[in-house]
Design a protein around this motif. Structure first.
Motif: not given
Length: 385
Positions: A269-290
């Motif tokens: 039921r959740s999506i996790l959005y993380f920014l790893l400094f300086p240049n990575a944006l990581i989106s964790l979805h139930p069925d995929y990662v962007m």
């Protein structure tokens, strides 16, 4: 070599480093001045860990990616054992670029100019017409290696060779990446964008969703912009969660997962959005990662590489089709790039004065303080003189 000059005021940077309730955003020059970007290339992108991408792209012999940052071209390639190695993409004979393509698979690593040839461990294996040279030891002419670490599927590079351990840089974010089994996922799609905005403006945009109702109505329908909570921990990152709306299975064009299984063990039921400094944006979805990686090209221009990763079992299905997720986020990305470009152009005004953060922009402030801390380290000695 003298360090690039940083044309920022220590007083302005200290105002950004104040607690959120008193802080002022970064000054316009941080986004618009070429001298600031020159400083960042030398002191952020060439002096610390940078995310080059996902290890899945370099897990086989000769599989490579080529990335440019910090004034260097770096070749990341799978060695004879399929382990990633990183080298400056420069022949040791006359300096020609060894590889010009952004990614692919090499049968051998040979300079296109004079055919000096290297092993995938960087060693020089062939240098025509050097047998009669005095004091020429092929062992001394291998490629210049770049420090590399793989943390939970992310390939991290350190041009300086002196950054603290990669595990400390990623910190507690590694726990969240591990829960999504990021190293095991496989890439299904990739889009490269040329965005008319500073890399930090894009990172700030990613770090808040106050703009979502007006800019992303379809996204806001799937996940309300005020849902979720902030997540904190050790390491140079920021981020938090958002919650899927009732009846929505994932972030896609219609909110359905289309027979894709959820990543085992994650909160569906959740999506996790993380920014790893300086240049990575990581989106964790139930069925995929962007994964987005940001590559500054100019003060007002950034190349953004966006990739989608899914469970191998999902990809192996004959009916696998990631287009619903890819098309959805391609639309959202382009909506973001539009407002980022508007911001970039607006900050060029001579009358622009940095605004205040709202109480819902904690992650924006957290990212800005990571950049501001780097700035202030450089400005303090000058201020003390």
């Amino acid at each position: 070599m003298p360090q690039p000059f940083l044309p920022l005021s220590a007083d302005a940077i200290e105002r950004t480093l104040a607690p959120l309730e008193r802080a002022t955003q970064l000054p316009a020059a941080a986004f618009t001045d070429p001298a600031v970007l020159a400083w960042e290339r030398a002191n952020v992108f060439a002096d610390g860990w940078i995310c080059a991408g996902h290890a899945e792209r370099v897990q086989g012999r000769g599989q490579f990616i080529q990335v440019e940052f910090g004034g260097e071209s770096v070749l990341v390639v799978g060695d004879e054992d399929g382990l990633p190695r990183a080298f400056l993409n420069t022949c040791r004979h006359r300096g020609a670029r060894l590889v010009d393509a952004p990614a692919g698979t090499l049968r051998r690593l040979q300079c296109p100019y004079h055919a000096w040839t290297y092993g995938f461990d960087g060693s020089l294996t062939s240098a025509p017409f050097t047998d009669g040279l005095e004091d020429f030891d092929p062992a001394c002419f291998g490629l210049h290696e770049v420090r590399l670490a793989v943390v939970e599927g992310l390939v991290l590079l350190d041009l300086s060779g002196t950054a603290p351990p990669a595990a400390a840089h990623v910190g507690d974010l590694a726990v969240h990446l591990a829960a999504y089994r990021l190293p095991e996922l496989e890439r299904a799609a990739r889009i490269v964008y040329d965005v008319e905005a500073n890399w930090k403006a894009i990172a700030e945009n990613y770090s808040e969703c106050l703009h979502c109702p007006g800019v992303h109505p379809e996204l806001n329908r799937l996940s309300h912009y005020l849902s979720g909570e902030a997540i904190a921990g050790s390491g140079l990152w920021c981020g938090g969660s958002m919650t899927l709306a009732a009846g929505i299975a994932t972030m896609s064009t219609d909110g359905a997962a289309h027979a894709r299984r959820a990543i085992e063990g994650v909160d569906e039921r959740s999506i996790l959005y993380f920014l790893l400094f300086p240049n990575a944006l990581i989106s964790l979805h139930p069925d995929y990662v962007m994964l987005h990686t940001l590559w500054p090209q100019a003060p007002g221009r950034t190349q953004v590489v966006c990739e989608w990763f899914f469970e191998p079992e999902s990809i192996a299905r004959p009916d696998f089709d990631p287009s619903d997720a890819v098309e959805f986020w391609d639309q959202v990305n382009r909506e973001d790039w539009h407002v980022c470009a508007l911001t970039q152009r607006g900050m060029a005004s001579q009358r622009f004065v940095p605004g205040r953060y709202t109480t819902r922009e904690g992650d924006v402030h957290a990212f800005d303080t990571m950049a501001a801390a780097r700035y202030l380290d450089a400005l303090r000695p000058r201020r003390a003189q």
